[in-house]
Design a protein around this motif. Structure first.
Motif: not given
Length: 113
Positions: A42-49
């Motif tokens: 999540a930290l590497e590929t995702a948006s803030q949400a």
């Protein structure tokens, strides 16, 4: 009589198919390695949400009340911080990460063009 559905050549009634809601927290509560991979992804590929959602899911897996206590944050404030309706402070996210057993840090790299 329900609608017939054919799956891999097998005829089924709608009643034969049971669909349940997927909850990642159920899989993250016991498997520390999977929880770490889930959060790192999540930290590497995702948006803030999506990052907030990943932290929320992991906090639910560990227990929101216990996580809030370890982080020194009121449970209601933890829910609010992870709701996606506000932007939590970095210090809140650090405390949450620590409560979940992780150290939150930043790295910087040039933007690829």
């Amino acid at each position: 009589m329900g609608k017939k559905i054919i799956v891999n050549g097998i005829e089924l009634d709608e009643a034969d198919l049971e669909v349940s809601r997927f909850d990642a927290a159920e899989y993250l509560s016991e498997d520390e390695e999977l929880a770490e991979l889930y959060l790192k992804n999540a930290l590497e590929t995702a948006s803030q949400a999506e990052i907030l959602q990943a932290f929320k899911t992991l906090a639910r897996a560990k227990g929101m009340t216990q996580t809030a206590e370890k982080a020194g944050i009121a449970r209601e404030n933890l829910y609010r911080a992870l709701s996606g309706k506000t932007e939590p402070k970095f210090s809140t996210m650090q405390r949450l990460a620590n409560a979940l057993g992780y150290e939150l840090s930043f790295s910087i790299k040039p933007i690829s063009t």
